[in-house]
Write a protein that holds these residues in place. Structure first.
Motif, short mmCIF file in Angstrom:
data_model
loop_
_atom_site.label_atom_id
_atom_site.label_comp_id
_atom_site.label_asym_id
_atom_site.label_seq_id
_atom_site.Cartn_x
_atom_site.Cartn_y
_atom_site.Cartn_z
N GLN A 133 0.52 3.11 3.62
CA GLN A 133 0.39 5.05 3.84
C GLN A 133 1.76 5.59 4.52
N MET A 134 1.68 7.16 4.49
CA MET A 134 2.82 7.96 5.25
C MET A 134 2.89 9.26 6.12
N ILE A 135 3.78 8.81 6.96
CA ILE A 135 3.29 10.42 8.20
C ILE A 135 4.39 11.31 7.39
N ALA A 195 -3.28 8.77 8.63
CA ALA A 195 -2.39 7.63 8.48
C ALA A 195 -2.96 6.06 8.37
N LEU A 196 -3.55 6.47 9.54
CA LEU A 196 -3.90 5.36 10.10
C LEU A 196 -5.72 4.89 10.12
N ILE A 214 1.46 -1.34 5.76
CA ILE A 214 3.11 -1.10 5.61
C ILE A 214 2.45 0.42 5.97
N LEU A 215 3.42 1.06 7.19
CA LEU A 215 3.38 2.23 7.51
C LEU A 215 4.93 3.44 8.26
N LEU A 266 0.92 -4.20 12.18
CA LEU A 266 1.09 -3.36 11.27
C LEU A 266 2.54 -3.91 11.09
N THR A 267 3.62 -3.57 10.15
CA THR A 267 4.87 -3.46 9.57
C THR A 267 5.36 -1.83 9.53
N TYR A 268 6.21 -1.37 10.20
CA TYR A 268 7.16 -0.48 9.81
C TYR A 268 8.19 0.06 9.43
#
Length: 548
Positions: free
Chosen positions: A386-388, A460-461, A467-468, A498-500
């Motif tokens: 997902q993407m913010i 997104a969450l 992966i964010l 989570l992986t950022y």
């Protein structure tokens, strides 16, 4: 003796409500001389923007009352802004008082070129033909350090990056040599180098014109470098005012001290950032201090046996004006589960393009992208990654309520077992990002810029991703809410593993949140390494300038 420019006495601003009128600004005073630079800081919703927009009556539905709002000319003759005719006010707006808005994408007309909008503003207030106005527009674009200014005047807002659009707004505000410039979060979308350069230019431009500058920001540390006077606002009232040095170095009000304690930095890495609610107790009598016990995050070791994401020789170019722009050139990296990779660099360096390649919104010209978890289709992939986005207003559907914006994600991926479960999940997500559960019934236009960004984070969450990708996801937030969201990211990193990929221009934020930092410049990786190495021992001169 300094010549007065603006005098605001006891301003109150109210909005109609079912119960009558709701007062959102109380007893606002401001005295500004020509050449002065005044900063106004506070949280989202504190009344900073409403107070300043009311000076030129930009909010039609607001009810204003004041002992006086006077704008003085060079001869010291006042104009009553509160009671002057609308026709006179239209002449004052843009000519004597210019306003730079926070979100350039919504302030610029999407159907007209950037040059056309600047030329129009020039010709409305100046006796200038179209050719001369175009040349002045190019000159202003050059001063704003926009690339290829001769071609930039013919481009549309959607063809520019967020930082470039903001520079167009700054050029538009300065085009008629105003007496007063009000800059509302003018550099939110810009990297640290351009933030400093553009604010310095605004300050210099106002000094050359003997004009005043009001700089609105949620970032005290940014404002302190450029202002002589500082006002701190909370819930519509000024709780502290004085010289910037005294307010920042020796704050008298507990609220101001608490704001400064919420700031992330490399020095407090791994610590839980305090929020205002944890530092202060608010009552009718004012603020009282609460005991805050420092605590720290305990992150599990990063598993480097197998990367969750591998990029190899990634390249993407674009054709513009007959030229090839290499947005991403030969980028390779491995990202591991539970890791936060900070991605920094100037506007236009390729950060956002790289993130869009990873998420599949763009396709690479060459190179490979490999994920550890195979996905069968685009829908399954979208749930895992997902993407913010940077601009929350343009990424939220304006005709949908928050309930539908977040609920749509739950519906698409089948994550809610019933209607009641759907509501409970939405309310829990809103609580996590610092909003009220009742906000689910509201629409995007009813929120501040920072609140809209929190809605984007909740959306997104909602997909429960692995992966964010956070593209400037805290740049629009005030310091206290930024601390809350950064804490939330760290908590989720531990609880959800989570992986950022954290894209930001703020070196304080990236050095606090990241395990590794990758610095990009002109599409290539300038350097990459652990946070400690990048911050304390940068190899590149460019990295040193970013940190400086």
């Amino acid at each position: 003796m300094s010549t007065p420019l603006l005098s605001v006495e006891n301003l109150s601003v109210s909005f109609p409500s079912p119960e009558g009128f709701n007062t959102v600004v109380k007893r606002f005073d401001l005295h500004l001389n020509r050449g002065d630079v005044v900063g106004i800081v506070g949280e989202s919703g504190s009344g900073k923007s409403v107070s300043c927009m009311s000076l030129v009556r930009l909010i039609e539905q607001a009810q204003l009352s004041a002992e006086g709002i006077q704008l003085y000319d060079e001869n010291g003759l006042p104009t009553d802004l509160l009671n002057c005719e609308t026709s006179n006010l239209r002449t004052i707006r843009g000519k004597r008082i210019a306003y730079i808005f926070q979100e350039p994408m919504t302030a610029l007309h999407p159907l007209y070129t950037c040059g056309h909008q600047l030329i129009e503003a020039i010709r409305i207030h100046q006796n200038m033909d179209n050719r001369s106005a175009r040349q002045k527009a190019i000159q202003l674009f050059t001063e704003m350090e926009l690339p290829n200014p001769e071609n930039m005047v013919d481009r549309y807002p959607h063809e520019l990056s967020g930082g470039q659009r903001q520079r167009v707004m700054i050029a538009m505000a300065l085009c008629n040599d105003p007496d007063l410039l009000i800059a509302d979060e003018p550099t939110t979308a810009l990297d640290s180098i351009l933030q400093k350069a553009l604010i310095e230019r605004m300050v210099k431009s106002c000094a050359e014109r003997d004009a005043g500058l009001i700089l609105i920001s949620h970032d005290i540390h940014l404002v302190r470098s450029f202002t002589s006077q500082l006002l701190v606002m909370y819930k519509g009232e000024v709780v502290e005012r004085g010289s910037t040095r005294e307010v920042v170095d020796h704050p008298q009000n507990l609220y101001t001290r608490s704001l400064l304690m919420c700031q992330p930095s490399y020095q407090n890495k791994r610590s839980v950032l305090p929020t205002l609610a944890e530092l202060t107790e608010v009552s009718d009598d004012g603020f009282s201090e609460k005991l805050f016990q420092p605590s720290y995050f305990t992150f599990p070791p990063i598993n480097q046996d197998e990367p969750v994401l591998s990029l190899s020789g990634l390249h993407r170019s674009f054709e513009k004006d007959g030229k090839t722009i290499h947005a991403v050139s030969d980028v390779s990296l491995e990202l591991y589960r539970g890791e936060t990779l900070g991605l920094v660099g100037e506007s236009g360096c390729g950060k956002s393009t790289l993130s869009k390649l990873i998420i599949g919104l763009l396709q690479p010209d060459s190179g490979s992208i490999r994920f550890r978890k195979p996905t069968r289709n685009r829908k399954e992939f979208a749930r895992n990654v997902q993407m913010i986005f940077q601009d929350p207003y343009s990424s939220l559907n304006p005709v949908l309520s928050v309930n539908d914006i977040i609920g749509e994600v739950l519906d698409v991926h089948g994550l809610a077992s019933s209607k009641s479960d759907r509501v409970q999940r939405i309310e829990k997500l809103l609580n996590e990002v610092g909003l009220s559960p009742t906000d689910r019934h509201k629409y995007p236009h009813e929120f501040s810029g920072g609140q809209r960004q929190r809605i984007s984070i909740a959306r997104a969450l909602a997909a429960e991703p692995d992966i964010l990708i956070c593209d400037e996801s805290v740049s629009a937030l005030d310091i206290s809410v930024q601390a809350q969201i950064l804490n939330l990211f760290n908590q989720l990193k531990i609880s959800r593993k989570l992986t950022y990929i954290f894209i930001t221009h703020d070196i304080h934020v990236v050095s606090y949140i990241s395990d590794r930092i990758m610095v990009m410049r002109r599409g290539v990786v300038e350097e990459m390494g652990p946070v400690e190495a990048i911050v304390e021992r940068p190899r590149s001169e460019y990295t040193r300038s970013l940190i400086g």
